[in-house]
Design a protein around this motif. Structure first.
Motif, PDB file in Angstrom:
ATOM      1  N   ILE A   3       1.157  -2.995  -9.875  1.00 33.15           N
ATOM      2  CA  ILE A   3       1.284  -2.583  -8.513  1.00 33.15           C
ATOM      3  C   ILE A   3       3.095  -2.175  -8.472  1.00 33.15           C
ATOM      4  O   ILE A   3       3.995  -2.705  -8.949  1.00 33.15           O
ATOM      5  N   ALA A   4       3.075  -0.803  -7.881  1.00 30.66           N
ATOM      6  CA  ALA A   4       4.160   0.008  -7.975  1.00 30.66           C
ATOM      7  C   ALA A   4       4.877   0.343  -6.573  1.00 30.66           C
ATOM      8  O   ALA A   4       3.984   0.425  -5.611  1.00 30.66           O
ATOM      9  N   SER A   5       6.004   0.692  -6.338  1.00 28.80           N
ATOM     10  CA  SER A   5       6.614   0.927  -4.928  1.00 28.80           C
ATOM     11  C   SER A   5       7.365   2.194  -5.376  1.00 28.80           C
ATOM     12  O   SER A   5       8.203   2.199  -6.346  1.00 28.80           O
ATOM     13  N   ALA A  26      -0.202   5.536 -14.632  1.00 28.91           N
ATOM     14  CA  ALA A  26      -1.446   4.853 -14.244  1.00 28.91           C
ATOM     15  C   ALA A  26      -1.292   3.474 -13.416  1.00 28.91           C
ATOM     16  O   ALA A  26      -2.092   2.351 -14.061  1.00 28.91           O
ATOM     17  N   PRO A  27      -0.764   3.389 -12.396  1.00 31.49           N
ATOM     18  CA  PRO A  27      -0.675   2.030 -11.495  1.00 31.49           C
ATOM     19  C   PRO A  27      -1.914   1.992 -11.152  1.00 31.49           C
ATOM     20  O   PRO A  27      -2.765   2.801 -10.806  1.00 31.49           O
ATOM     21  N   ASP A  28      -2.293   0.622 -10.773  1.00 30.86           N
ATOM     22  CA  ASP A  28      -3.482   0.301 -10.131  1.00 30.86           C
ATOM     23  C   ASP A  28      -3.265   0.568  -8.546  1.00 30.86           C
ATOM     24  O   ASP A  28      -4.154   0.862  -7.882  1.00 30.86           O
ATOM     25  N   VAL A  29      -2.180   0.090  -7.989  1.00 28.84           N
ATOM     26  CA  VAL A  29      -1.907   0.106  -6.565  1.00 28.84           C
ATOM     27  C   VAL A  29      -0.341   0.729  -6.504  1.00 28.84           C
ATOM     28  O   VAL A  29       0.627   0.512  -7.200  1.00 28.84           O
ATOM     29  N   VAL A  30      -0.109   1.519  -5.421  1.00 26.47           N
ATOM     30  CA  VAL A  30       1.212   2.173  -5.172  1.00 26.47           C
ATOM     31  C   VAL A  30       1.484   2.080  -3.648  1.00 26.47           C
ATOM     32  O   VAL A  30       0.631   2.479  -2.956  1.00 26.47           O
ATOM     33  N   ARG A 226       3.224 -15.947  -8.694  1.00 25.25           N
ATOM     34  CA  ARG A 226       4.428 -16.202  -9.684  1.00 25.25           C
ATOM     35  C   ARG A 226       3.753 -16.211 -11.249  1.00 25.25           C
ATOM     36  O   ARG A 226       4.177 -15.554 -12.175  1.00 25.25           O
ATOM     37  N   PRO A 227       2.747 -17.066 -11.397  1.00 24.07           N
ATOM     38  CA  PRO A 227       2.409 -17.382 -12.951  1.00 24.07           C
ATOM     39  C   PRO A 227       1.631 -16.082 -13.383  1.00 24.07           C
ATOM     40  O   PRO A 227       1.585 -16.110 -14.836  1.00 24.07           O
ATOM     41  N   ARG A 228       1.144 -15.162 -12.696  1.00 23.90           N
ATOM     42  CA  ARG A 228       0.346 -14.159 -13.230  1.00 23.90           C
ATOM     43  C   ARG A 228       1.423 -12.974 -13.364  1.00 23.90           C
ATOM     44  O   ARG A 228       0.885 -11.855 -13.882  1.00 23.90           O
ATOM     45  N   VAL A 229       2.834 -13.036 -13.168  1.00 24.24           N
ATOM     46  CA  VAL A 229       3.609 -11.752 -13.334  1.00 24.24           C
ATOM     47  C   VAL A 229       3.900 -11.719 -14.816  1.00 24.24           C
ATOM     48  O   VAL A 229       4.664 -12.785 -15.175  1.00 24.24           O
ATOM     49  N   VAL A 230       3.544 -10.779 -15.469  1.00 20.57           N
ATOM     50  CA  VAL A 230       3.689 -10.765 -16.895  1.00 20.57           C
ATOM     51  C   VAL A 230       4.828  -9.720 -17.314  1.00 20.57           C
ATOM     52  O   VAL A 230       5.334  -9.937 -18.312  1.00 20.57           O
ATOM     53  N   ALA A 231       5.205  -8.838 -16.250  1.00 25.33           N
ATOM     54  CA  ALA A 231       6.235  -7.888 -16.678  1.00 25.33           C
ATOM     55  C   ALA A 231       6.649  -7.251 -15.180  1.00 25.33           C
ATOM     56  O   ALA A 231       5.967  -7.299 -14.294  1.00 25.33           O
ATOM     57  N   ALA A 232       7.851  -6.925 -15.076  1.00 26.31           N
ATOM     58  CA  ALA A 232       8.271  -5.966 -13.955  1.00 26.31           C
ATOM     59  C   ALA A 232       9.515  -5.099 -14.503  1.00 26.31           C
ATOM     60  O   ALA A 232       9.984  -5.411 -15.431  1.00 26.31           O
ATOM     61  N   PRO A 249      10.500   4.601  -9.148  1.00 26.57           N
ATOM     62  CA  PRO A 249       9.731   3.446  -8.908  1.00 26.57           C
ATOM     63  C   PRO A 249       9.819   2.167  -9.344  1.00 26.57           C
ATOM     64  O   PRO A 249      10.497   2.035 -10.594  1.00 26.57           O
ATOM     65  N   ALA A 250       9.740   1.398  -8.579  1.00 26.15           N
ATOM     66  CA  ALA A 250       9.699  -0.300  -9.025  1.00 26.15           C
ATOM     67  C   ALA A 250       8.278  -0.753  -9.029  1.00 26.15           C
ATOM     68  O   ALA A 250       7.552  -0.514  -8.485  1.00 26.15           O
ATOM     69  N   TRP A 251       8.061  -1.434 -10.295  1.00 24.28           N
ATOM     70  CA  TRP A 251       6.853  -2.164 -10.424  1.00 24.28           C
ATOM     71  C   TRP A 251       6.829  -3.598 -10.725  1.00 24.28           C
ATOM     72  O   TRP A 251       7.732  -3.986 -11.482  1.00 24.28           O
ATOM     73  N   VAL A 252       5.733  -4.141 -10.792  1.00 21.13           N
ATOM     74  CA  VAL A 252       5.287  -5.318 -11.278  1.00 21.13           C
ATOM     75  C   VAL A 252       3.999  -5.528 -11.706  1.00 21.13           C
ATOM     76  O   VAL A 252       3.090  -4.899 -11.287  1.00 21.13           O
ATOM     77  N   GLN A 253       3.721  -6.018 -12.838  1.00 16.21           N
ATOM     78  CA  GLN A 253       2.370  -6.424 -13.671  1.00 16.21           C
ATOM     79  C   GLN A 253       1.970  -7.832 -13.324  1.00 16.21           C
ATOM     80  O   GLN A 253       2.416  -8.616 -13.749  1.00 16.21           O
ATOM     81  N   LEU A 254       0.422  -7.709 -12.847  1.00 15.85           N
ATOM     82  CA  LEU A 254      -0.040  -8.820 -12.867  1.00 15.85           C
ATOM     83  C   LEU A 254      -1.155  -9.441 -13.946  1.00 15.85           C
ATOM     84  O   LEU A 254      -1.826  -8.327 -14.069  1.00 15.85           O
TER      85      LEU A 254
END
Length: 255
Positions: A3-5, A26-30, A226-232, A249-254
């Motif tokens: 997920i990215a912003s 290749a983000p899934d959601v932006v 929170r437990p699903r955040v593997v990277a950001a 872009p800022a992003w977080v990986q679940l």
């Protein structure tokens, strides 16, 4: 789910950049901010060709927000409930069971101005909305251009960007901390204590080349996620391109 912003600072100008970035990152959601496009001009057909559904709320010249997703976007909400505002700054939707709120937070101009007071009122309304959404959607991401640098690690010069300065004032940071107290976590800080990682650099005074930046683009995740955040992180590459947005872009990986 990645997920990215990204505050694109005019989708009319930056659409080629967005296309290039979507293909490479290749983000899934932006979540996009400052699209600066009326709805009838939004490039939803082109984005669908690239594999992204889109929902959006725009206006001419200023503001504008959108959500892009590879998967269906459900239960879309435009604007902050109960807060009358002609400026298009907030949009929400649910993707794969994760509720996503995308915000373009008011800049505020200068501490003590009418625009600063409006920013604080706006943030109060966001707080109430997020609190309500957390009750309905435990898995929640609140992201966007917050126009607030969380702490001294997130500014290039803490002596300048202090409690009396716009974007770092006590009241603005207090509003952000209020959101975190609802049960949100700064995705980036879940995996890094590093200082000097920025998402915005002024066009003036060679801000990017000199790395005179701020981290004001945030991905906040709920306790359930929170437990699903593997990277950001922050993807600096688009800021190096010709005629770039002033944001990266800022992003977080679940997981």
């Amino acid at each position: 789910m990645r997920i990215a912003s990204w505050n694109v600072n005019s989708l009319n100008v930056r659409l080629p950049h967005l296309e290039q970035w979507l293909a490479g990152f290749a983000p899934d959601v932006v979540g996009l901010q400052e699209t600066k496009l009326e709805d009838h001009k939004f490039p939803d057909t082109r984005l669908l060709e690239l594999g992204y559904r889109s929902v959006f709320a725009g206006q001419k010249t200023y503001n504008g927000v959108a959500l892009l997703s590879r998967s269906p976007i459900e239960d879309v909400r435009i604007g902050i409930p109960g807060f009358e505002d002609a400026q298009m700054r907030a949009i929400a939707g649910t993707v794969g069971g994760v509720r996503i709120i995308n915000l373009y937070v008011v800049n505020g101009q200068d501490v003590g101005t009418d625009k600063y007071a409006y920013k604080l009122r706006w943030l109060e309304a966001v707080h109430a909305w997020v609190e309500e959404e957390l009750g309905r959607y435990p898995e929640l991401v609140v992201m966007g251009d917050f126009n607030i640098a969380p702490d001294a690690r997130d500014v290039h010069d803490p002596a300048v960007w202090n409690e009396d300065h716009i974007l770092t004032s006590s009241a603005e940071r207090g509003a952000l901390e209020g959101l975190l107290r609802l049960g949100l976590h700064d995705g980036f800080r879940l995996h890094s204590d590093e200082a000097g990682v920025f998402s915005w650099w002024d066009y003036r005074a060679a801000g990017f080349r000199r790395d005179l930046g701020l981290r004001i683009d945030l991905t906040l995740v709920s306790e359930a996620l929170r437990p699903r955040v593997v990277a950001a992180g922050i993807d600096r590459e688009p800021r190096t391109w010709e005629r770039p947005s002033d944001h990266a872009p800022a992003w977080v990986q679940l997981g």
